[in-house]
Design an enzyme around this catalytic site. Sequence first.
Site, short mmCIF file in Angstrom:
data_model
loop_
_atom_site.label_atom_id
_atom_site.label_comp_id
_atom_site.label_asym_id
_atom_site.label_seq_id
_atom_site.Cartn_x
_atom_site.Cartn_y
_atom_site.Cartn_z
N LYS A 93 -4.44 -4.92 2.59
CA LYS A 93 -4.70 -4.83 1.15
C LYS A 93 -6.18 -4.98 0.88
CE LYS A 93 -5.71 -8.28 -0.66
NZ LYS A 93 -5.99 -9.67 -1.08
N ASP B 103 0.43 -12.59 -2.96
CA ASP B 103 0.19 -11.18 -2.61
C ASP B 103 1.44 -10.46 -2.12
OD1 ASP B 103 -2.51 -10.77 -3.24
OD2 ASP B 103 -3.20 -11.61 -1.34
N GLY C 160 -1.02 -11.81 6.38
CA GLY C 160 0.22 -12.58 6.40
C GLY C 160 1.21 -12.11 5.36
#
EC number: 2.7.1.148
Length: 281
Positions: free
Chosen positions: A11, A132, A100
């Site tokens: 991301k 996230d 993660g």
Amino acid sequence: MSKFLVKAPAKINLFLHILGKNSNYHSLESLLVFVNIYDILEVTIDAPRSGVYFTNLKINRYNNTITKVIYLLSQHSTSSVNVFVSVIKNILVSAGLAGGSADAAAVMRLLGNVWDIQPQVLEELALEIGSDVPACLHSKTLFARGRGEDILLLPDLCLPKYIVIVAPKGKPLSTVKVFNNYEPSAFSSPICDNLPVRQDDWLELIYNARNDLLDTALKFVPEIEEILFVLRKFRNCLIARMTGSGATCFALFNELSDAEVVVRELQMTRPDWIVFNAKIL
């Protein structure tokens, strides 16, 4: 026993604004994109034992986002089989790239499909893993606000595609550490009620936005400032910014050839930096 191979993309926060904080969490607004840098996960369902193996041995094998996903989803499934996940880590760890969270989301998508768990349930559980993870469940260009649970997909937003990613070697930066030390003189004003409609307005917003966590990250990794300074000097660099809580930075380009020039030069001249190309998905 069934084996599946899944990919978890990294991301990038094109901007990240912090709007405020309650007792536990910061409220934010962010435009997120996902790029063609992937962790590769081999997921074995009905394995001899449950567990997680990482090629990066510094990651805790027994307490991580994937073990949390397996536990949470098993509580919402009639299945009681073991799940074993082997992860080839290509996304930098503790670098603002949501590695993660991406891994957790990839396992959630797979197990949710195999165990027939409703998407709404997955989205609710995703937030329990991390802020996230809801965005990573989609892994598409989107605008997120709140803790990250309020998501607007932007399938028609056409952005410059080419990104140069740069991180200082050996300088991991904990998200928790950065947020815990974030003490702004004033929080950012929300833009969610006046989101752009036209393509050009989105691009203008991106260019004029920022990452509110930058000053805090600089306290722990001052080298970020030099990385941004160097990236901004390159020809046709549209923006250079830190992603997430750092310490990874990126530069955005319209043309692949411009990005390749940056990568070649920095790989030759800055052995103390990790430098590579990426493309927005």
